[in-house]
Design a protein around this motif. Sequence first.
Motif, PDB file in Angstrom:
ATOM      1  N   GLY A 319       0.808  -1.219   0.000  1.00  0.00           N
ATOM      2  CA  GLY A 319       0.000   0.000   0.000  1.00  0.00           C
ATOM      3  C   GLY A 319       0.835   1.260   0.000  1.00  0.00           C
ATOM      4  O   GLY A 319       0.336   2.345  -0.280  1.00  0.00           O
ATOM      5  N   GLU A 320       2.137   1.115   0.312  1.00  0.00           N
ATOM      6  CA  GLU A 320       3.032   2.266   0.311  1.00  0.00           C
ATOM      7  C   GLU A 320       3.489   2.557  -1.115  1.00  0.00           C
ATOM      8  O   GLU A 320       3.476   1.682  -1.983  1.00  0.00           O
ATOM      9  N   ILE A 321       3.908   3.788  -1.340  1.00  0.00           N
ATOM     10  CA  ILE A 321       4.401   4.163  -2.675  1.00  0.00           C
ATOM     11  C   ILE A 321       5.635   3.344  -3.021  1.00  0.00           C
ATOM     12  O   ILE A 321       6.493   3.085  -2.168  1.00  0.00           O
ATOM     13  N   SER A 426       0.513   8.914  -0.751  1.00  0.00           N
ATOM     14  CA  SER A 426       0.473   7.593  -0.109  1.00  0.00           C
ATOM     15  C   SER A 426      -0.580   7.546   0.997  1.00  0.00           C
ATOM     16  O   SER A 426      -1.326   6.566   1.119  1.00  0.00           O
ATOM     17  N   LEU A 427      -0.665   8.605   1.807  1.00  0.00           N
ATOM     18  CA  LEU A 427      -1.633   8.635   2.905  1.00  0.00           C
ATOM     19  C   LEU A 427      -3.067   8.675   2.382  1.00  0.00           C
ATOM     20  O   LEU A 427      -3.964   8.052   2.958  1.00  0.00           O
ATOM     21  N   VAL A 428      -3.291   9.404   1.286  1.00  0.00           N
ATOM     22  CA  VAL A 428      -4.615   9.415   0.666  1.00  0.00           C
ATOM     23  C   VAL A 428      -4.971   8.027   0.161  1.00  0.00           C
ATOM     24  O   VAL A 428      -6.087   7.527   0.376  1.00  0.00           O
ATOM     25  N   LYS A 429      -4.021   7.375  -0.497  1.00  0.00           N
ATOM     26  CA  LYS A 429      -4.242   6.033  -1.027  1.00  0.00           C
ATOM     27  C   LYS A 429      -4.584   5.048   0.092  1.00  0.00           C
ATOM     28  O   LYS A 429      -5.444   4.176  -0.056  1.00  0.00           O
ATOM     29  N   ARG A 430      -3.907   5.197   1.240  1.00  0.00           N
ATOM     30  CA  ARG A 430      -4.122   4.286   2.359  1.00  0.00           C
ATOM     31  C   ARG A 430      -5.223   4.759   3.312  1.00  0.00           C
ATOM     32  O   ARG A 430      -5.447   4.163   4.351  1.00  0.00           O
TER      33      ARG A 430
END
Length: 595
Positions: A319-321, A426-430
């Motif tokens: 899930g991280e970039i 990354s925080l938006v994605k997660r």
Amino acid sequence: MLFPEKMLYVRVKIPKDKVDEEIQNIGKASVLHIDQRKGKRVYLEEEKRVSYLYNLSEKCIDILRLKKEEKVIVSRPLSLEDIERELMVISSEIDTISNLDKEVGREIQILEKVRMVERSLSDTLNLIKLAQELKIIKISAGIIPVENLEPAVLSVKEYGGFAVSKVVSEGSCVIVILYTEDIKDHIDRILDKNRVEVLPVEYFSKKKEDEISGKLKKLEEKRRVISQKYGRDILVINAVLKSLEKIYRVKESLDLENEYFILYGWIPYRKRDLFLRAVRYSKVDLFPAGEDAPVLLRTPKIFKPFERLIENFSYPKYGEINPTIPFGVTFLLLFGIMFGDVGHGFTLSAVGYFLRKRYKDAGEIFILTGFSSAFFGFLYGSFFGFHGVIPSILFPPIENIERILTLSIAVGIMVITAGFILNMISLVKRKKFIALITGEGGLLWFLIYWYLIGIFVKGLVFNTDIKYDLVALGFLLFISFIIILYRTKTVTGSIIDTLRELLEYFTNTISFIRLGAFALAHSALFLAVFTVAKLIETERGGGFLYWLVIVGGNIFIIVLEGIIVAIQTLRLEYYEFFKRFYVGGGIPYRPFSLP
């Protein structure tokens, strides 16, 4: 590409009577990464049995010196019982070779030590041969620790014997002792007390050497005959056992539920249909993968070699970039700024071209960094340190110290800002929205960082009024302090953490000034080389010596500064760039696979 591939968590419910077939189906599909945290090790005894037989087949291959093949055709089904029965028959015959091999090996080791004694004490050999002929003189030869040599020689003399010795290495000597039968017991005690490795006297004869040579020929003939008889069977058995060992490693992870075995793992989302087609007898449940899922990176081919440098730091979490692309881009940028020279760049690329035949990733990194160095070399107008050979598009660093240092800070701001942006994506994605606003690499600290830059530019560069900006900065820092206070519940700790974070952003940015410093060092080293070359040409009057110094100096700069610049680039990447957006601690995707 920017994120690792999407994964699914899988629960496979396998009927007990189909477990072997289903595991083979899963292995041939090569898409399931087994969750090894599960499992009750139902097949523990079989695991040990397969492991023992596999190690036995490996031993047979080693003894017969067989060459493994990439593909082995198994022409008939082999059960574990068949394999065990055949392998026991084969290994019993191979044991005779193993025993003879060990015996000959020991004798060859003794013979090599005897030859060392012969080389070290060539004059003493005449005494040895004389003693063997006279029969009344006994002889002992061996290797003794240096610290025990003197006491041993004195003791031998005390009982009327004669000793000759010579140091052969830092810690050991060779020693030859001549004595008569009546003092044999005393000599034996001296040898034992002083830890002498005694070499049998018969090994000094040609007869013993011929005997060992005959055993060697016999051994090789036996090895050839048994290899012809069993070689193919052993390779087939080894290949089957290798696959069985993989299968039993999977069985370690099986859970038990009534009449079913349960296997857990992860598959790439885009390969779910392939996996479902491969599974023939089982019920499959699919779930969204959590942060503990393995990571399958989708990196463009050009940046693939940089994955090795990422692994050296830490593999990304699911899930991280995917940090490989931003790492590769910034690595080439930073390296090129510090090591800008057209000639040096093309030299690095040429070295990389030859390296990649043996070390593929390292070779390709050399090629890419070489191109980056050459690009900045064109900007600086530098070709093996010569300025004026090619026109500079930007400016030579040594002539524009202030500009190169300003450029370094600007690049640092750009890299740190890129880290902020990547972290927020990354925080938006997660879906970690609180961390997105209030976290260390979140929106609040991004605003504080850019307020600091704005205040610096307005106050020191444009010399304009900044009091309102300072008020706004103070308000943002107060919000940050309140957030940290809410987490830590201590006022003093919150103040320290806020100031520490603020200071870190300042020092991280200033740290990039090393880009300009090393670009200047690169030019300064050229200046030193050219000064020495000119001095030698003037005093010695030799054009050849001038060019010899130029070539040698360039080689020295490429090797020495190339290593230093690579280390500094990695430091900026790992400690100034990665800390903004990268957590790490993930595991790479390794699917269970059978041939």
